[in-house]
Design an enzyme around this catalytic site. Structure first.
Site, PDB file in Angstrom:
ATOM      1  N   GLN A   1     -14.830  12.101  -5.691  1.00  0.00           N
ATOM      2  CA  GLN A   1     -15.722  13.177  -6.131  1.00  0.00           C
ATOM      3  C   GLN A   1     -16.499  12.778  -7.387  1.00  0.00           C
ATOM      4  O   GLN A   1     -17.687  13.072  -7.502  1.00  0.00           O
ATOM      5  CB  GLN A   1     -14.926  14.465  -6.399  1.00  0.00           C
ATOM      6  CG  GLN A   1     -14.391  15.136  -5.142  1.00  0.00           C
ATOM      7  CD  GLN A   1     -15.491  15.644  -4.237  1.00  0.00           C
ATOM      8  OE1 GLN A   1     -16.501  16.172  -4.686  1.00  0.00           O
ATOM      9  NE2 GLN A   1     -15.308  15.477  -2.942  1.00  0.00           N
TER      10      GLN A   1
ATOM     11  N   HIS B   1     -11.455  21.780  -7.097  1.00  0.00           N
ATOM     12  CA  HIS B   1     -10.395  22.364  -6.269  1.00  0.00           C
ATOM     13  C   HIS B   1      -9.595  23.258  -7.207  1.00  0.00           C
ATOM     14  O   HIS B   1      -9.336  22.880  -8.357  1.00  0.00           O
ATOM     15  CB  HIS B   1      -9.540  21.243  -5.677  1.00  0.00           C
ATOM     16  CG  HIS B   1      -8.387  21.692  -4.826  1.00  0.00           C
ATOM     17  ND1 HIS B   1      -8.421  22.821  -4.024  1.00  0.00           N
ATOM     18  CD2 HIS B   1      -7.156  21.154  -4.630  1.00  0.00           C
ATOM     19  CE1 HIS B   1      -7.267  22.939  -3.374  1.00  0.00           C
ATOM     20  NE2 HIS B   1      -6.483  21.937  -3.734  1.00  0.00           N
TER      21      HIS B   1
ATOM     22  N   ASP C   1      -7.876  25.960   1.534  1.00  0.00           N
ATOM     23  CA  ASP C   1      -8.012  24.499   1.586  1.00  0.00           C
ATOM     24  C   ASP C   1      -6.668  23.846   1.932  1.00  0.00           C
ATOM     25  O   ASP C   1      -6.586  22.975   2.804  1.00  0.00           O
ATOM     26  CB  ASP C   1      -8.523  23.987   0.236  1.00  0.00           C
ATOM     27  CG  ASP C   1      -8.767  22.485   0.220  1.00  0.00           C
ATOM     28  OD1 ASP C   1      -9.824  22.066   0.717  1.00  0.00           O
ATOM     29  OD2 ASP C   1      -7.902  21.741  -0.266  1.00  0.00           O
TER      30      ASP C   1
HETATM   31  P1  NDP Z   1      -9.703  10.155  -6.553  1.00  0.00           P
HETATM   32  O1  NDP Z   1      -8.277   9.785  -6.358  1.00  0.00           O
HETATM   33  O2  NDP Z   1     -10.721   9.614  -5.615  1.00  0.00           O
HETATM   34  O3  NDP Z   1     -10.178   9.729  -8.011  1.00  0.00           O
HETATM   35  C1  NDP Z   1      -9.410   9.929  -9.114  1.00  0.00           C
HETATM   36  C2  NDP Z   1     -10.069   9.365 -10.370  1.00  0.00           C
HETATM   37  O4  NDP Z   1      -9.204   9.666 -11.444  1.00  0.00           O
HETATM   38  C3  NDP Z   1     -10.259   7.870 -10.324  1.00  0.00           C
HETATM   39  O5  NDP Z   1     -11.463   7.560 -10.987  1.00  0.00           O
HETATM   40  C4  NDP Z   1      -9.061   7.358 -11.134  1.00  0.00           C
HETATM   41  O6  NDP Z   1      -9.359   6.179 -11.847  1.00  0.00           O
HETATM   42  C5  NDP Z   1      -8.902   8.474 -12.127  1.00  0.00           C
HETATM   43  N1  NDP Z   1      -7.542   8.544 -12.683  1.00  0.00           N
HETATM   44  C6  NDP Z   1      -6.378   8.501 -12.004  1.00  0.00           C
HETATM   45  N2  NDP Z   1      -5.360   8.611 -12.852  1.00  0.00           N
HETATM   46  C7  NDP Z   1      -5.901   8.706 -14.106  1.00  0.00           C
HETATM   47  C8  NDP Z   1      -5.366   8.844 -15.406  1.00  0.00           C
HETATM   48  N3  NDP Z   1      -4.030   8.880 -15.597  1.00  0.00           N
HETATM   49  N4  NDP Z   1      -6.237   8.949 -16.455  1.00  0.00           N
HETATM   50  C9  NDP Z   1      -7.566   8.904 -16.259  1.00  0.00           C
HETATM   51  N5  NDP Z   1      -8.122   8.766 -15.045  1.00  0.00           N
HETATM   52  C10 NDP Z   1      -7.304   8.665 -13.990  1.00  0.00           C
HETATM   53  O7  NDP Z   1      -9.750  11.748  -6.596  1.00  0.00           O
HETATM   54  P2  NDP Z   1     -10.726  12.726  -5.778  1.00  0.00           P
HETATM   55  O8  NDP Z   1     -12.124  12.498  -6.225  1.00  0.00           O
HETATM   56  O9  NDP Z   1     -10.388  12.678  -4.329  1.00  0.00           O
HETATM   57  O10 NDP Z   1     -10.214  14.152  -6.291  1.00  0.00           O
HETATM   58  C11 NDP Z   1     -10.668  14.716  -7.510  1.00  0.00           C
HETATM   59  C12 NDP Z   1     -10.650  16.224  -7.372  1.00  0.00           C
HETATM   60  O11 NDP Z   1     -11.584  16.608  -6.361  1.00  0.00           O
HETATM   61  C13 NDP Z   1      -9.303  16.799  -6.933  1.00  0.00           C
HETATM   62  O12 NDP Z   1      -9.146  18.027  -7.599  1.00  0.00           O
HETATM   63  C14 NDP Z   1      -9.483  17.031  -5.435  1.00  0.00           C
HETATM   64  O13 NDP Z   1      -8.663  18.060  -4.922  1.00  0.00           O
HETATM   65  C15 NDP Z   1     -10.952  17.451  -5.414  1.00  0.00           C
HETATM   66  N6  NDP Z   1     -11.632  17.308  -4.127  1.00  0.00           N
HETATM   67  C16 NDP Z   1     -11.534  16.133  -3.427  1.00  0.00           C
HETATM   68  C17 NDP Z   1     -12.187  16.001  -2.212  1.00  0.00           C
HETATM   69  C18 NDP Z   1     -12.121  14.717  -1.446  1.00  0.00           C
HETATM   70  O14 NDP Z   1     -12.479  14.725  -0.266  1.00  0.00           O
HETATM   71  N7  NDP Z   1     -11.702  13.602  -2.016  1.00  0.00           N
HETATM   72  C19 NDP Z   1     -12.995  17.105  -1.635  1.00  0.00           C
HETATM   73  C20 NDP Z   1     -13.137  18.240  -2.517  1.00  0.00           C
HETATM   74  C21 NDP Z   1     -12.439  18.333  -3.698  1.00  0.00           C
HETATM   75  P3  NDP Z   1      -8.601   4.760 -11.649  1.00  0.00           P
HETATM   76  O15 NDP Z   1      -9.537   3.935 -10.824  1.00  0.00           O
HETATM   77  O16 NDP Z   1      -8.435   4.257 -13.029  1.00  0.00           O
HETATM   78  O17 NDP Z   1      -7.298   5.048 -10.953  1.00  0.00           O
HETATM   79 MG    MG Z   2      -7.755  19.638  -0.210  1.00  0.00          MG
END
Ligand code: NDP
Ligand code: MG
Ligand code: MG
Length: 336
Positions: A28, A107, A190
């Site tokens: 996202q 979310h 969801d």
């Molecule tokens: P991702 O797993 O794709 O991305 C997570 C991000 O967070 C990465 O950039 C990761 O970086 C970073 N991260 C992980 N751990 C840490 C930490 N300890 N400190 C700082 N950064 C960190 O997540 P999504 O985009 O899938 O999900 C994000 C939100 O969007 C959630 O709330 C989800 O429910 C919501 N959502 C997701 C959808 C989807 O289809 N994916 C659809 C609609 C909503 P690094 O590379 O360093 O690990």
């Molecule tokens: Mg979901």
């Protein structure tokens, strides 16, 4: 029918003049950040050092720690994995927010289940695209968009709803339409959708069908084609034109069998168990199980993943997909 909002309904950009921090640059995060920037908004990224941080820099963003980005910004969108949001919010985001700032999510999980309890002087809103991030970005660059839901949890400034709509507009969703919801409805529906139908229901329906054929002596390759490969065609037809459209495109034999056997399989007791699943979501027990397991090192999660990963359909499927290079042509980049 729910009211649908379009670009014409967003008369002013409530994000104008505000600094926006997108926290997380995964599925996202990369899509929200780039779409908002392309629409002229001032976006920085808050992220730990690592592959996402490097990607954000390569995409031309200023990258800060989560704490520094939260301090610099007026609007902080939290796009981290749901399970880590609670600790990151408490330790790195909350101490750096000021009265009148806005906190946003894609979310409602952590707000609705009160893992995050935002201070009363913050605006809290949600914009939840109904699709994965790579699609949110790809459709935007094509001039289209993925629809979104938006919601306001807390309106401290009187501006929260305008901010949410402007965010939905900024990521492009108002090109195709956005619908208002609340955190409870978005979160519970969801979770239910992914558990009962989209993921849990579908993966286990496919596996049971595959096992039924293989146990009856049919070749696993044939079983794979019949219960998994061809599902895409059926889903694409429903996606384009609904169930009637799908049924019209299939043979009368197939349609007749749909009516005769679908009702035999998905009996009222299946719906009863769907209600049980919904109850566990509504009363918070699913959320507690997930959050407690995370606190316990995700032991249950990793054990379930291990157990489900090796299914025979996966081995057969990998071989057959190698024979069909065209199935990977539009493959989803799961690193996005
Ligand atoms: P991702 O797993 O794709 O991305 C997570 C991000 O967070 C990465 O950039 C990761 O970086 C970073 N991260 C992980 N751990 C840490 C930490 N300890 N400190 C700082 N950064 C960190 O997540 P999504 O985009 O899938 O999900 C994000 C939100 O969007 C959630 O709330 C989800 O429910 C919501 N959502 C997701 C959808 C989807 O289809 N994916 C659809 C609609 C909503 P690094 O590379 O360093 O690990
Ligand atoms: Mg979901
Ligand atoms: Mg067939």
């Amino acid at each position: 029918m729910a009211k649908v909002y379009y670009e014409k309904d967003v008369t002013a950009n409530a994000l104008e003049g505000k600094k926006i921090a997108v926290v997380g640059y995964g599925s996202q995060g990369h899509a929200h950040a780039q779409n908002l920037r392309d629409n002229g908004n001032d976006v920085i990224i808050g992220i730990r050092e690592g592959s996402s941080a490097n990607r954000a820099r390569n995409d031309g963003f200023e990258v800060y720690s989560v704490a520094d980005a939260s301090k610099l910004a007026d609007v902080v969108m939290v796009l981290l994995p749901d399970e880590i949001q609670k600790d990151t919010y408490a330790n790195e985001i909350a101490p750096n927010l000021e009265a009148g700032n806005a906190l946003a999510f894609a979310h409602g999980f952590n707000i609705h289940f009160q893992n995050i309890k935002p201070a009363a002087e913050l605006d809290v809103f949600m914009v939840a695209p109904k699709g994965p991030g790579h699609l949110v970005r790809r459709e935007f660059t094509k001039g289209s968009a993925v629809p979104s839901l938006f919601a306001v949890y807390q309106d401290a400034t009187g501006n929260a709803r305008d901010l949410a709509l402007s965010w939905a507009n900024g990521i492009g969703s108002t090109r195709v339409g956005v619908i208002e919801t609340d955190f409870r409805e978005e979160t519970e529906s969801d979770l239910f959708g992914e558990q009962a139908v989209l993921m849990g229901g579908t993966t286990h329906l496919i596996q049971a069908g595959f096992e039924t054929l293989v146990e009856a002596g049919y070749q696993p390759e044939i079983a794979y084609f019949e219960v998994m490969h061809e599902l895409k065609l059926i889903v694409d037809l429903m996606y384009e034109g609904g169930m009637d459209h799908m049924r019209k495109s299939c043979s009368n034999t197939a349609e007749f069998g749909d009516y005769v056997s679908g009702t035999r399989l998905i009996t009222p007791d299946v719906k009863g168990r769907m209600k049980d699943i919904l109850n566990d979501i509504q009363d918070g027990s699913f959320a507690k199980r997930f959050t407690d397991d995370y606190d316990n090192g995700f032991k249950e999660f990793y054990a379930m993943r291990e157990k489900e990963q090796g299914h025979q359909i996966e081995q057969v499927g990998a071989k057959l997909r190698d024979m069909m290079p065209f199935v990977k042509e539009n493959a989803v980049d799961t690193n996005n």
